[in-house]
Structures are given as C-alpha cells and as structure tokens.
Write a protein that holds these residues in place. Structure first.
Motif, PDB file in Angstrom:
ATOM      1  N   LYS A   1       0.927  -1.228  -0.104  1.00  0.00           N
ATOM      2  CA  LYS A   1       0.075  -0.030   0.205  1.00  0.00           C
ATOM      3  C   LYS A   1       0.994   1.324  -0.041  1.00  0.00           C
ATOM      4  O   LYS A   1       0.595   2.383  -0.415  1.00  0.00           O
ATOM      5  CB  LYS A   1      -0.949  -0.191   0.925  1.00  0.00           C
ATOM      6  N   GLU A   2       1.968   1.193   0.546  1.00  0.00           N
ATOM      7  CA  GLU A   2       3.060   2.378   0.572  1.00  0.00           C
ATOM      8  C   GLU A   2       3.266   2.818  -1.077  1.00  0.00           C
ATOM      9  O   GLU A   2       3.247   3.830  -1.191  1.00  0.00           O
ATOM     10  CB  GLU A   2       4.221   1.975   1.303  1.00  0.00           C
ATOM     11  N   ALA A   3       3.437   1.863  -1.838  1.00  0.00           N
ATOM     12  CA  ALA A   3       3.636   1.993  -3.239  1.00  0.00           C
ATOM     13  C   ALA A   3       2.414   2.677  -3.757  1.00  0.00           C
ATOM     14  O   ALA A   3       2.728   3.665  -4.729  1.00  0.00           O
ATOM     15  CB  ALA A   3       3.888   0.670  -4.085  1.00  0.00           C
ATOM     16  N   SER A   4       1.265   2.258  -3.559  1.00  0.00           N
ATOM     17  CA  SER A   4       0.216   2.926  -4.062  1.00  0.00           C
ATOM     18  C   SER A   4       0.087   4.486  -3.574  1.00  0.00           C
ATOM     19  O   SER A   4       0.037   5.175  -4.367  1.00  0.00           O
ATOM     20  CB  SER A   4      -1.227   2.326  -3.740  1.00  0.00           C
ATOM     21  N   LEU A   5       0.423   4.703  -2.407  1.00  0.00           N
ATOM     22  CA  LEU A   5       0.268   6.174  -1.753  1.00  0.00           C
ATOM     23  C   LEU A   5       1.304   6.948  -2.267  1.00  0.00           C
ATOM     24  O   LEU A   5       1.063   8.126  -2.777  1.00  0.00           O
ATOM     25  CB  LEU A   5       0.448   5.825  -0.158  1.00  0.00           C
ATOM     26  N   LEU A   6       2.474   6.573  -2.420  1.00  0.00           N
ATOM     27  CA  LEU A   6       3.682   7.163  -2.855  1.00  0.00           C
ATOM     28  C   LEU A   6       3.464   7.389  -4.547  1.00  0.00           C
ATOM     29  O   LEU A   6       3.765   8.672  -4.843  1.00  0.00           O
ATOM     30  CB  LEU A   6       5.075   6.615  -2.596  1.00  0.00           C
ATOM     31  N   THR A   7       3.172   6.455  -5.162  1.00  0.00           N
ATOM     32  CA  THR A   7       3.012   7.005  -6.532  1.00  0.00           C
ATOM     33  C   THR A   7       1.996   7.657  -6.765  1.00  0.00           C
ATOM     34  O   THR A   7       1.919   8.908  -7.774  1.00  0.00           O
ATOM     35  CB  THR A   7       2.908   5.459  -7.367  1.00  0.00           C
TER      36      THR A   7
ATOM     37  N   THR B   1      12.131   7.465  -6.374  1.00  0.00           N
ATOM     38  CA  THR B   1      12.447   6.101  -6.624  1.00  0.00           C
ATOM     39  C   THR B   1      11.964   5.262  -5.568  1.00  0.00           C
ATOM     40  O   THR B   1      12.300   5.585  -4.402  1.00  0.00           O
ATOM     41  CB  THR B   1      13.849   5.980  -6.898  1.00  0.00           C
ATOM     42  N   LEU B   2      11.055   4.259  -5.973  1.00  0.00           N
ATOM     43  CA  LEU B   2      10.817   3.284  -5.005  1.00  0.00           C
ATOM     44  C   LEU B   2      11.550   1.781  -5.323  1.00  0.00           C
ATOM     45  O   LEU B   2      11.757   1.308  -6.198  1.00  0.00           O
ATOM     46  CB  LEU B   2       9.237   3.005  -5.170  1.00  0.00           C
TER      47      LEU B   2
ATOM     48  N   VAL C   1      12.423   1.452  -8.968  1.00  0.00           N
ATOM     49  CA  VAL C   1      11.550   1.900 -10.112  1.00  0.00           C
ATOM     50  C   VAL C   1      11.259   3.423  -9.936  1.00  0.00           C
ATOM     51  O   VAL C   1      10.936   3.877  -8.889  1.00  0.00           O
ATOM     52  CB  VAL C   1      10.306   0.895 -10.328  1.00  0.00           C
ATOM     53  N   ARG C   2      11.096   3.940 -11.177  1.00  0.00           N
ATOM     54  CA  ARG C   2      10.793   5.823 -11.099  1.00  0.00           C
ATOM     55  C   ARG C   2       9.782   5.932 -12.350  1.00  0.00           C
ATOM     56  O   ARG C   2      10.877   5.561 -13.463  1.00  0.00           O
ATOM     57  CB  ARG C   2      12.037   6.346 -10.953  1.00  0.00           C
ATOM     58  N   MET C   3       9.069   6.728 -12.279  1.00  0.00           N
ATOM     59  CA  MET C   3       8.316   7.428 -13.301  1.00  0.00           C
ATOM     60  C   MET C   3       8.747   8.825 -13.463  1.00  0.00           C
ATOM     61  O   MET C   3       8.331   9.470 -12.448  1.00  0.00           O
ATOM     62  CB  MET C   3       6.812   7.418 -13.190  1.00  0.00           C
TER      63      MET C   3
ATOM     64  N   THR D   1      14.960  11.226  -4.875  1.00  0.00           N
ATOM     65  CA  THR D   1      14.725  10.490  -3.378  1.00  0.00           C
ATOM     66  C   THR D   1      14.430   9.113  -3.582  1.00  0.00           C
ATOM     67  O   THR D   1      13.758   8.687  -4.598  1.00  0.00           O
ATOM     68  CB  THR D   1      13.424  11.047  -2.886  1.00  0.00           C
ATOM     69  N   VAL D   2      15.362   8.262  -3.093  1.00  0.00           N
ATOM     70  CA  VAL D   2      15.243   6.799  -2.858  1.00  0.00           C
ATOM     71  C   VAL D   2      14.665   6.268  -1.860  1.00  0.00           C
ATOM     72  O   VAL D   2      15.218   6.503  -0.767  1.00  0.00           O
ATOM     73  CB  VAL D   2      16.536   6.099  -3.436  1.00  0.00           C
ATOM     74  N   ILE D   3      13.596   5.830  -1.831  1.00  0.00           N
ATOM     75  CA  ILE D   3      12.805   4.764  -0.570  1.00  0.00           C
ATOM     76  C   ILE D   3      12.638   3.466  -0.861  1.00  0.00           C
ATOM     77  O   ILE D   3      12.022   3.178  -1.855  1.00  0.00           O
ATOM     78  CB  ILE D   3      11.494   5.871  -0.231  1.00  0.00           C
ATOM     79  N   ASP D   4      12.993   2.736   0.045  1.00  0.00           N
ATOM     80  CA  ASP D   4      12.947   1.386   0.229  1.00  0.00           C
ATOM     81  C   ASP D   4      11.499   0.984   0.743  1.00  0.00           C
ATOM     82  O   ASP D   4      11.554   1.224   1.906  1.00  0.00           O
ATOM     83  CB  ASP D   4      13.940   0.586   0.781  1.00  0.00           C
ATOM     84  N   VAL D   5      10.563   0.343   0.065  1.00  0.00           N
ATOM     85  CA  VAL D   5       9.469   0.212   0.559  1.00  0.00           C
ATOM     86  C   VAL D   5       9.111  -1.644   0.507  1.00  0.00           C
ATOM     87  O   VAL D   5       8.067  -2.157   0.153  1.00  0.00           O
ATOM     88  CB  VAL D   5       7.981   0.771   0.020  1.00  0.00           C
ATOM     89  N   SER D   6      10.252  -2.204   0.361  1.00  0.00           N
ATOM     90  CA  SER D   6      10.218  -3.591  -0.002  1.00  0.00           C
ATOM     91  C   SER D   6      10.367  -4.381   1.342  1.00  0.00           C
ATOM     92  O   SER D   6      10.080  -5.618   1.443  1.00  0.00           O
ATOM     93  CB  SER D   6      11.513  -4.109  -0.656  1.00  0.00           C
ATOM     94  N   GLY D   7      10.638  -3.703   2.496  1.00  0.00           N
ATOM     95  CA  GLY D   7      10.762  -4.553   3.737  1.00  0.00           C
ATOM     96  C   GLY D   7       9.503  -4.095   4.620  1.00  0.00           C
ATOM     97  O   GLY D   7       8.644  -3.367   4.232  1.00  0.00           O
TER      98      GLY D   7
END
Ligand code: TXA
Ligand code: MG
Length: 306
Positions: free
Chosen positions: A78-84, A93-94, A115-117, A177-183
């Motif tokens: 869900k963090e990926a949905s919120l951040l994108t 970058t996620l 990944v980054r758009m 900005t690079v943020i790790d949301v894999s953990g």
C-alpha cells in the motif's frame, strides 16, 4: 559528441537505438541518465562498462506508467500506491521486491528493483516509444558529478553513447529521492528534493533513514557526486573561489540562490563550471539548516568526500 536536440523524430531514433540494445544519454527532470533497455542484460552491461560502475551497484528502472512499474515487481504494498499517487511522475524512486524476469545485472543481483516514473516529457515519450522500461544511472563516470545539461557530459562517456538526446537543463537538478518499501518499514536510502516530511505525510507514518544497520544501500559511498577539483564546505567563502550565498567578492565565485529548490537546480551547473577552471580547490558555503536543505547538504558533503 552526437548531440541531438529532442524532437519527435530524434526521440523515435533513440527508441530504436534502445530497442536494438544501444545506450542513449537521456534527459530527466533530475539529472541526465545513461539509458538502455532494462530487460536486455547485454545492453545493461554496457551501461556499467561505459560508466566504470561496479556491478554490485544496481540501476534505477524508469517507466512511463504506474502499470508498467507494477509489471516489474513481485509485490505492490500500500505504501507504493500512496507514494506513486502522491509523487509520480516525479523525482521519487521506489525500491520493491523484483519480478523474476527482471535481469539480475539490472538489479546487481538483489531481489529488489528500483523503479521511477520520470516527469520529463522527453523521457516519458522515449519510454513509451521504446515500449520497454529504461534502466538509467546518472550519465557521469563512476563517482563523478551528475550532468544537468549536455554540456556537462564527460567527452569519453559521451563518445561511447549511441545517441545523446538534449532536453535542456534539468529542472530539479539533484538525483531522485530513493525510498525502500520492500521491507517491513519504509526506509529513506537517498535524500532528494521530495523531502522526508512530505513522504511521511503521504504515508501517514514516520520513516527510518537507511544505509546503516546492514541494510543494503549500495550507492551510498561516502565520496560520490564529486567534481575532480577537491571541494571543501566552509562557513564563509571570503575571497576564495566557490559558491556563496552573499555577493561575489573574489574571482571565480558564483552567487547561489537562497531558496533550496533554486539552489538544487543550480548546484551541479555551478560545480561543473568551477571544475573546468583547474583550481586547486573549490569552496562552498554551508547551506542553511532545515529539512528543505537536506538533499543539497547531502550532495555537498558527498562532493567534499563525506
Ligand atoms: O534522479 C535519478 O535517480 C537519476 C535519473 C537518471 O533518474 N538516476 C540516478 O541513478 O541517480 P544512479 O544509478 O546514479 O543512482 C541510483 C541509486 C544508487 O544509489 C543505487 O544504489 C540505488 O539507487 N538503487 C538502485 N537500485 C536499488 C535497489 N534495488 N536497492 C537499493 N538501492 C538501489
Ligand atoms: Mg549517480
């Protein structure tokens, strides 16, 4: 240098080069990148070779849409949905668990993919036209200063690229900005102009600064983003050559903007300009305190060698 101003025609030519396994210098809103088909291991290997980058430092994969990003990952928290939703397209970058088909050379053997758009219209058009995600590190030799204009490109690196797309000066001017949301908890791996506070507001939770505690942050060398000329951060420039917030008082001084966004956009151009003069040392006045300055402060510290 084969520099082509970005037009619909040259973008199509660059897309053909990408599809054929070539390496192209591409504009983004942050810095110029050295791009290749992220799904073609031989093309990605050429990026590492041209940059002189160690193979254990993974690349960012650029996508044209959120849907395309989702094809590259094994999980979409869900963090990926919120951040994108909050920040894409843009300089964020996620890092996410990678899908099996993403080549391991692209992710340096990690089980995650960044990944980054990007927001730059030329890069968006190029990815759409190439019909493949584009892996791209900053288009500088390993450890060097990222280019924010084609004039900043290292001639040797530029001569190795199949094509150079000129999209003008980069508006943001510092790497994403690079943020790790894999953990289990989001971690900030690299500060950028999308600040930690804005990310925390969007996520509704606080985030940890990464890089320490054995967590993998492969690109976080203490010296990085460096001009060839040694750089030192000082309180007051005086009459020495370098970057000042005050008025110019000596030769080879550049007055920097007082606003963090404008400072970020001007920083690498100023350093590239001074780096060409063959000075013994470049000095840079320390930036103000405050969260908005954390990315420029980080890059100055790295340019100074940590
Ligand atoms: O703004 C940017 O991010 C620019 C433009 C071209 O998009 N690209 C860029 O790429 O700065 P590069 O390769 O210079 O920096 C990418 C950073 C490195 O610190 C790398 O270690 C980190 O992202 N990274 C990439 N994939 C990662 C992963 N799977 N896990 C952790 N960190 C990763
Ligand atoms: Mg870089």
């Amino acid at each position: 240098m084969k520099v082509s101003p970005a037009t619909p025609e040259t973008i199509r030519e660059a897309a053909r080069a990408i599809r054929a396994g070539g390496v192209v210098v591409v504009p983004t809103e942050t810095v110029y990148g050295l791009g290749a088909d992220a799904l073609n291991p031989a093309a990605v290997a050429r990026i590492f070779e041209i940059k002189g980058r160690p193979l254990d430092n993974p690349l960012i994969v650029h996508v044209a849409t959120v849907e395309q990003a989702r094809t590259l990952v094994a999980a979409w928290p869900k963090e990926a949905s919120l951040l994108t939703a909050g920040f894409w397209p843009g300089p964020l970058t996620l890092v996410l668990p990678k899908a099996a088909f993403v080549p391991s050379v692209t992710t340096a053997g990690l089980d995650t993919v960044a990944v980054r758009m990007p927001a730059h219209p030329v890069m968006q058009a190029l990815i759409a036209e190439a019909k493949t995600p584009i892996a791209a590190p900053s288009a500088n030799p390993f450890m060097g200063l990222s280019p924010t204009r084609v004039e900043h490109l290292d001639p040797e690196l530029a001569s190795e690229a199949d094509l150079i797309l000129d999209g003008g000066p980069c508006e943001v001017g510092l790497e994403s900005t690079v943020i790790d949301v894999s953990g289990p908890a989001p971690r900030l791996l690299r500060p950028g102009m999308i600040g930690r506070e804005a990310i925390e507001r969007t996520l509704g939770q606080s985030i940890e600064a990464g890089g320490e505690g054995g967590h993998k942050s492969p690109g976080s060398y203490p010296r990085h983003y460096s001009p060839r000329t040694p750089l030192k951060v000082v309180r007051d420039l005086g009459e020495r050559p370098g970057l000042t917030f005050g008025s110019v008082r000596g030769a080879h001084q550049i007055q920097m903007p007082a606003e963090p966004e404008a400072y970020a956009a001007a920083l690498y151009n100023a350093l590239h300009t001074l780096d060409r003069l063959g000075l013994d040392r470049i000095y840079a006045e320390e930036t103000p305190e405050g969260p908005q300055w954390s990315a420029p402060r980080d890059r100055l510290a790295k340019a100074a060698g940590g």
